[in-house]
Design a protein around this motif. Sequence first.
Motif, PDB file in Angstrom:
ATOM      1  N   ASN A  83     -10.089  -8.395  72.600  1.00  0.00           N
ATOM      2  CA  ASN A  83      -8.822  -8.110  71.759  1.00  0.00           C
ATOM      3  C   ASN A  83      -8.744  -8.980  70.672  1.00  0.00           C
ATOM      4  O   ASN A  83      -8.489 -10.211  70.852  1.00  0.00           O
ATOM      5  CB  ASN A  83      -7.454  -7.968  72.359  1.00  0.00           C
ATOM      6  CG  ASN A  83      -7.565  -6.834  73.565  1.00  0.00           C
ATOM      7  OD1 ASN A  83      -7.439  -5.644  73.147  1.00  0.00           O
ATOM      8  ND2 ASN A  83      -7.497  -6.930  74.954  1.00  0.00           N
ATOM      9  N   ASP A  84      -8.405  -8.450  69.226  1.00  0.00           N
ATOM     10  CA  ASP A  84      -7.895  -9.410  68.129  1.00  0.00           C
ATOM     11  C   ASP A  84      -6.474  -9.188  68.200  1.00  0.00           C
ATOM     12  O   ASP A  84      -5.852  -9.994  67.820  1.00  0.00           O
ATOM     13  CB  ASP A  84      -8.705  -8.767  66.884  1.00  0.00           C
ATOM     14  CG  ASP A  84     -10.030  -8.911  66.712  1.00  0.00           C
ATOM     15  OD1 ASP A  84     -10.355 -10.038  66.899  1.00  0.00           O
ATOM     16  OD2 ASP A  84     -10.663  -7.993  66.245  1.00  0.00           O
ATOM     17  N   ILE A  85      -5.954  -7.933  68.408  1.00  0.00           N
ATOM     18  CA  ILE A  85      -4.548  -7.681  68.424  1.00  0.00           C
ATOM     19  C   ILE A  85      -4.104  -6.670  69.658  1.00  0.00           C
ATOM     20  O   ILE A  85      -4.952  -5.882  69.923  1.00  0.00           O
ATOM     21  CB  ILE A  85      -4.038  -7.194  66.968  1.00  0.00           C
ATOM     22  CG1 ILE A  85      -2.655  -7.305  66.985  1.00  0.00           C
ATOM     23  CG2 ILE A  85      -4.654  -5.800  66.823  1.00  0.00           C
ATOM     24  CD1 ILE A  85      -1.912  -7.075  65.674  1.00  0.00           C
ATOM     25  N   ILE A  86      -2.981  -6.817  70.064  1.00  0.00           N
ATOM     26  CA  ILE A  86      -2.348  -6.058  71.127  1.00  0.00           C
ATOM     27  C   ILE A  86      -1.177  -5.400  70.539  1.00  0.00           C
ATOM     28  O   ILE A  86      -0.269  -6.211  70.212  1.00  0.00           O
ATOM     29  CB  ILE A  86      -2.245  -6.497  72.457  1.00  0.00           C
ATOM     30  CG1 ILE A  86      -3.557  -7.011  73.162  1.00  0.00           C
ATOM     31  CG2 ILE A  86      -1.593  -5.652  73.235  1.00  0.00           C
ATOM     32  CD1 ILE A  86      -3.561  -7.491  74.512  1.00  0.00           C
ATOM     33  N   LEU A  87      -1.012  -4.085  70.645  1.00  0.00           N
ATOM     34  CA  LEU A  87       0.106  -3.326  70.223  1.00  0.00           C
ATOM     35  C   LEU A  87       1.036  -2.976  71.382  1.00  0.00           C
ATOM     36  O   LEU A  87       0.535  -2.391  72.435  1.00  0.00           O
ATOM     37  CB  LEU A  87      -0.020  -2.203  69.513  1.00  0.00           C
ATOM     38  CG  LEU A  87       1.304  -1.062  69.119  1.00  0.00           C
ATOM     39  CD1 LEU A  87       2.156  -1.789  68.151  1.00  0.00           C
ATOM     40  CD2 LEU A  87       0.698   0.248  68.567  1.00  0.00           C
ATOM     41  N   ALA A 102      -0.661 -11.824  76.927  1.00  0.00           N
ATOM     42  CA  ALA A 102      -1.642 -11.652  75.791  1.00  0.00           C
ATOM     43  C   ALA A 102      -1.402 -12.988  74.991  1.00  0.00           C
ATOM     44  O   ALA A 102      -2.205 -13.660  74.458  1.00  0.00           O
ATOM     45  CB  ALA A 102      -1.134 -10.672  75.113  1.00  0.00           C
ATOM     46  N   ILE A 103      -0.231 -13.661  74.982  1.00  0.00           N
ATOM     47  CA  ILE A 103       0.243 -14.935  74.074  1.00  0.00           C
ATOM     48  C   ILE A 103      -0.798 -16.012  74.848  1.00  0.00           C
ATOM     49  O   ILE A 103      -1.344 -16.755  74.033  1.00  0.00           O
ATOM     50  CB  ILE A 103       1.676 -15.139  74.256  1.00  0.00           C
ATOM     51  CG1 ILE A 103       2.317 -13.943  73.207  1.00  0.00           C
ATOM     52  CG2 ILE A 103       1.980 -16.405  73.754  1.00  0.00           C
ATOM     53  CD1 ILE A 103       3.859 -14.122  73.292  1.00  0.00           C
ATOM     54  N   LYS A 127       6.415 -19.880  73.538  1.00  0.00           N
ATOM     55  CA  LYS A 127       4.975 -19.744  73.815  1.00  0.00           C
ATOM     56  C   LYS A 127       4.033 -19.326  72.717  1.00  0.00           C
ATOM     57  O   LYS A 127       2.811 -19.753  72.620  1.00  0.00           O
ATOM     58  CB  LYS A 127       4.866 -18.948  74.972  1.00  0.00           C
ATOM     59  CG  LYS A 127       5.516 -19.397  76.451  1.00  0.00           C
ATOM     60  CD  LYS A 127       4.915 -18.833  77.558  1.00  0.00           C
ATOM     61  CE  LYS A 127       5.352 -19.378  78.830  1.00  0.00           C
ATOM     62  NZ  LYS A 127       5.402 -20.951  79.325  1.00  0.00           N
ATOM     63  N   ALA A 128       4.543 -18.442  72.133  1.00  0.00           N
ATOM     64  CA  ALA A 128       3.701 -18.174  70.680  1.00  0.00           C
ATOM     65  C   ALA A 128       3.476 -18.975  70.088  1.00  0.00           C
ATOM     66  O   ALA A 128       2.404 -19.210  69.291  1.00  0.00           O
ATOM     67  CB  ALA A 128       4.447 -16.717  70.159  1.00  0.00           C
ATOM     68  N   GLY A 132      -0.285 -20.664  68.966  1.00  0.00           N
ATOM     69  CA  GLY A 132      -0.556 -20.231  67.658  1.00  0.00           C
ATOM     70  C   GLY A 132      -0.713 -18.745  67.605  1.00  0.00           C
ATOM     71  O   GLY A 132      -1.588 -18.210  66.797  1.00  0.00           O
ATOM     72  N   VAL A 133      -0.072 -17.997  68.354  1.00  0.00           N
ATOM     73  CA  VAL A 133      -0.024 -16.484  68.124  1.00  0.00           C
ATOM     74  C   VAL A 133       0.829 -15.995  67.160  1.00  0.00           C
ATOM     75  O   VAL A 133       2.092 -16.240  67.231  1.00  0.00           O
ATOM     76  CB  VAL A 133      -0.017 -15.912  69.714  1.00  0.00           C
ATOM     77  CG1 VAL A 133       0.560 -14.469  69.707  1.00  0.00           C
ATOM     78  CG2 VAL A 133      -1.170 -16.282  70.769  1.00  0.00           C
TER      79      VAL A 133
END
Length: 372
Positions: A83-87, A102-103, A127-128, A132-133
């Motif tokens: 995954n590059d990104i999760i919606l 995910a983070i 945490k993000a 670096g999320v």
Amino acid sequence: MTNKKRKISILGSTGSIGRQALEVIEKLQDRFEIIALTAGSNYELLNKQITKFKPKYAYCNSPENIVGAKYLPLDEICSNQENDIILVAVSGKIGLKPTLKAIQNGIDIALANKETLVMAGDIVMQKAKQAGVKIIPVDSEHCAIHQCIKDISQVEKLIITASGGPFLRKTIQEIKQATVKEALAHPRWNMGKKITVDSATLMNKGLEVIEAHHLFNMPYDKIDVVIHPQSIVHSAIEYKDGSVIAQLGLPSMHIPIQYAITYPERFEGIKSKSFSFSEIAHLDFEKPDLDKFPTLNLAFNAGKTGGSATVCLNAANEEAVFAFLNEKINLFDIYTITEKIVSEHDVIKNPNIDEIFDIDKEIRIKTNELIK
Ligand code: MG
């Protein structure tokens, strides 16, 4: 993202935001590859989406019903490095743990789930930051603010707009007698039932204030709410020198969804109908009426209190909204009940995730006892 397909998973693909996200992705087919789609109980629609979009993996409450994709638990979907990104487009508290997963795995988030920040904004944002999320908001107001901000350190104030919902011009008496049908008839936005009731009471705006506080690290006394019935100005920011920058457009959730999943690029995709300044006769703004919509202040105060207060606010409100939808209480009781539960809550300063879920559960039980 220019040459390479962006790999995306959608948590909650059968919900209102999830379905619209797939409409966006359908228009931008050459730019996205879907890793996973997840649903709750609606496996029929999930299977139709699997046939059309061919994700590798899928999740729903009844794994045996998934056809055409490999079943993978939510946790594993959210830690999958493809995954590059999760919606995150699920509604309710089930969005929190997958988002944290995910983070933890360094995957960027397009966030449409309010509860994640309302329940655990301090933990999630910290945490993000550590990982670096990027957390890119999908909620139209926060998406607007995200588009306006160049340098957060120069921003003095956030100005969040609210349509005012279906009861803007009604009296308190009329609000008390409002039926479920009336509450669900939102004049501007077509959304799920829970959020539509929250829009009718302005609790939705209150939850958005809490979201904005966490997303943009802005103190509550620097967040204003203004009623704007036409929903053209989606929100604004004021810089230290007094300049105000706003984001405008015709109301459509496709646009903030598309912005969030394609950020930092922009594509035509589903293009918003151009709106013309000259055709729009006027834009109105007014102060929210806090006597008619006291939930807004309740949310501001819970936010200022911090800690577990917003967990309590969210849980009590959600249970009260369900009771209203089941015609057990009237619309105004949502406020009365939530206020009572919040005022009786012993606030924990920095709750951890387990404590947050415990408090959530305890408050829901207490709220339902009160409703009875
Ligand atoms: Mg919103």
